[in-house]
Design an enzyme around this catalytic site. Structure first.
Site, PDB file in Angstrom:
ATOM      1  N   LEU A 194       0.815  -1.205   0.000  1.00 12.25           N
ATOM      2  CA  LEU A 194       0.000   0.000   0.000  1.00 12.25           C
ATOM      3  C   LEU A 194       0.854   1.263   0.000  1.00 12.25           C
ATOM      4  O   LEU A 194       2.038   1.226   0.345  1.00 12.25           O
ATOM      5  CB  LEU A 194      -0.921  -0.025   1.231  1.00 12.25           C
ATOM      6  CG  LEU A 194      -1.835  -1.262   1.309  1.00 12.25           C
ATOM      7  CD1 LEU A 194      -2.558  -1.321   2.645  1.00 12.25           C
ATOM      8  CD2 LEU A 194      -2.834  -1.277   0.159  1.00 12.25           C
ATOM      9  N   PRO A 195       0.280   2.408  -0.388  1.00 10.14           N
ATOM     10  CA  PRO A 195       1.085   3.612  -0.650  1.00 10.14           C
ATOM     11  C   PRO A 195       1.719   4.298   0.550  1.00 10.14           C
ATOM     12  O   PRO A 195       2.794   4.876   0.430  1.00 10.14           O
ATOM     13  CB  PRO A 195       0.082   4.560  -1.333  1.00 10.14           C
ATOM     14  CG  PRO A 195      -1.014   3.695  -1.835  1.00 10.14           C
ATOM     15  CD  PRO A 195      -1.103   2.563  -0.877  1.00 10.14           C
ATOM     16  N   THR A 226       6.226   0.592   2.034  1.00  7.37           N
ATOM     17  CA  THR A 226       7.285   1.409   2.628  1.00  7.37           C
ATOM     18  C   THR A 226       6.621   2.546   3.389  1.00  7.37           C
ATOM     19  O   THR A 226       6.090   3.482   2.787  1.00  7.37           O
ATOM     20  CB  THR A 226       8.229   1.965   1.549  1.00  7.37           C
ATOM     21  OG1 THR A 226       8.823   0.868   0.854  1.00  7.37           O
ATOM     22  CG2 THR A 226       9.331   2.806   2.180  1.00  7.37           C
ATOM     23  N   LYS A 239      15.082  -0.324   4.642  1.00  5.59           N
ATOM     24  CA  LYS A 239      14.550   0.146   3.363  1.00  5.59           C
ATOM     25  C   LYS A 239      14.686   1.660   3.232  1.00  5.59           C
ATOM     26  O   LYS A 239      15.037   2.183   2.168  1.00  5.59           O
ATOM     27  CB  LYS A 239      13.076  -0.257   3.237  1.00  5.59           C
ATOM     28  CG  LYS A 239      12.350   0.284   1.992  1.00  5.59           C
ATOM     29  CD  LYS A 239      12.953  -0.244   0.699  1.00  5.59           C
ATOM     30  CE  LYS A 239      12.340   0.386  -0.540  1.00  5.59           C
ATOM     31  NZ  LYS A 239      10.939   0.032  -0.764  1.00  5.59           N
ATOM     32  N   LYS A 275       8.252  10.779  -1.109  1.00  2.59           N
ATOM     33  CA  LYS A 275       7.677  10.250   0.132  1.00  2.59           C
ATOM     34  C   LYS A 275       8.733   9.503   0.939  1.00  2.59           C
ATOM     35  O   LYS A 275       8.854   9.675   2.162  1.00  2.59           O
ATOM     36  CB  LYS A 275       6.514   9.307  -0.198  1.00  2.59           C
ATOM     37  CG  LYS A 275       5.827   8.716   1.023  1.00  2.59           C
ATOM     38  CD  LYS A 275       5.182   7.370   0.727  1.00  2.59           C
ATOM     39  CE  LYS A 275       6.212   6.264   0.698  1.00  2.59           C
ATOM     40  NZ  LYS A 275       5.644   4.901   0.645  1.00  2.59           N
TER      41      LYS A 275
END
Length: 297
Positions: free
Chosen positions: A66-67, A95, A170, A245
């Site tokens: 998911l975003p 992430t 990450k 982001k």
């Protein structure tokens, strides 16, 4: 053969789910965008549902791609936790910020549900080929449970540590990726403007100490590497707004850890300018195009 719910079938998720289906798992899929489901309509082992909770109920595993953290939190609290059976393992490949992930892990534990963070690296090509790297934050027993599932979507399954550690890794990887893409773009742009042949320049960089993934596998200069976004007018791939982001997540983490990140700050500034110039949906390698069109002040 496991029963798997998969939520989020974007550029990465659709290929990850496809690889699970190819491995003979029963996969129940949901995406808020109906067009994302078209890819699966003729795949017999894929069950398409109209509500996210329908993908979570009765599944052994629930994979999230998911975003952002807000969506992960909303989906977990409203659609997954209320219907997941005890012992269900939620694998969040999104992430997001470490804090939200740790909070979701604690909530899941209180409901006797397993929760691991397992963000990925390797891009769309890695998702297609099943060669992704998974950076997993999990308790040791949970890692052993999810590793066989992740191995059907990737070739490098790394236990980074306790819950939240996968996301920490990450975030560090992606801040380096953003910075290295800017550096590669600057070098290619300067060399070409100095009269160097772009292919010769790329070959020299990739056989010298400046070589990196951004220069070799994902070169931002059009025509150097086939089948990457730069050779497709920067369409597809990892959107600049998503890179922005992730850089903001890195800055947030750096603030909490009191770590100095001057290049990350500059990279974030550049990617914000790219997004505000209308290139937000283009792949993050569009930084080459952006720099190429700028004049030195």
């Amino acid at each position: 053969m496991a029963s798997i719910g998969f939520l989020g079938l974007g550029n990465m998720g659709k290929h990850m789910a496809t690889n699970l289906i190819a491995a003979n798992h029963r996969v129940t899929i949901f995406d808020i965008n109906p067009e994302a489901l078209d890819h699966f309509k003729e795949q017999k082992q894929a069950k398409i549902v109209s509500l996210p909770q329908n993908a979570a109920e009765n599944s052994d595993f629930v994979i999230l791609m998911l975003p952002n953290g807000k969506i992960v939190r909303d989906v977990c609290q409203s659609n997954v936790f209320p219907v997941a059976k005890k012992g269900t393992c939620i694998i969040d490949c999104s992430t997001i910020d470490v804090r939200t992930s740790k909070e979701m892990s604690e909530m899941a534990r209180n409901k006797q549900i397993r929760f691991v963070d397992a963000p990925v690296s390797g891009g769309i090509t890695g998702a297609q080929k099943g060669t992704l790297t998974f950076m997993v934050g999990a308790q040791p027993d949970d890692f052993k449970i999810v590793e066989p599932i992740l191995s059907k979507m990737g070739k490098n399954i790394v236990h980074a540590g306790a819950n939240g550690s996968g996301l920490a890794a990450k975030i560090c990887n992606n801040l380096l990726l953003g910075i290295s893409m800017i550096g590669t773009s600057e070098a290619m742009n300067l060399g070409i403007k100095l009269g160097l042949d772009k292919e010769v320049l790329a070959k020299l960089i990739n056989s010298s100490t400046g070589q990196c993934w951004s220069s070799q596998a994902y070169n931002p200069c059009p025509g150097i590497v086939p089948n990457v976004p730069s050779s497709n007018d920067y369409n597809g791939g990892f959107a600049s707004e998503m890179m922005t982001k992730d850089l903001l997540l890195a800055l947030e983490a750096a603030e909490e850890a009191q770590a100095s990140t001057p290049l990350t700050e500059k990279a974030t500034e550049l990617y914000r300018k790219i997004c505000s110039s209308g290139l937000n949906k283009r792949d993050f390698s569009v930084i080459f195009k952006y720099l190429n069109e700028q004049k030195r002040s």
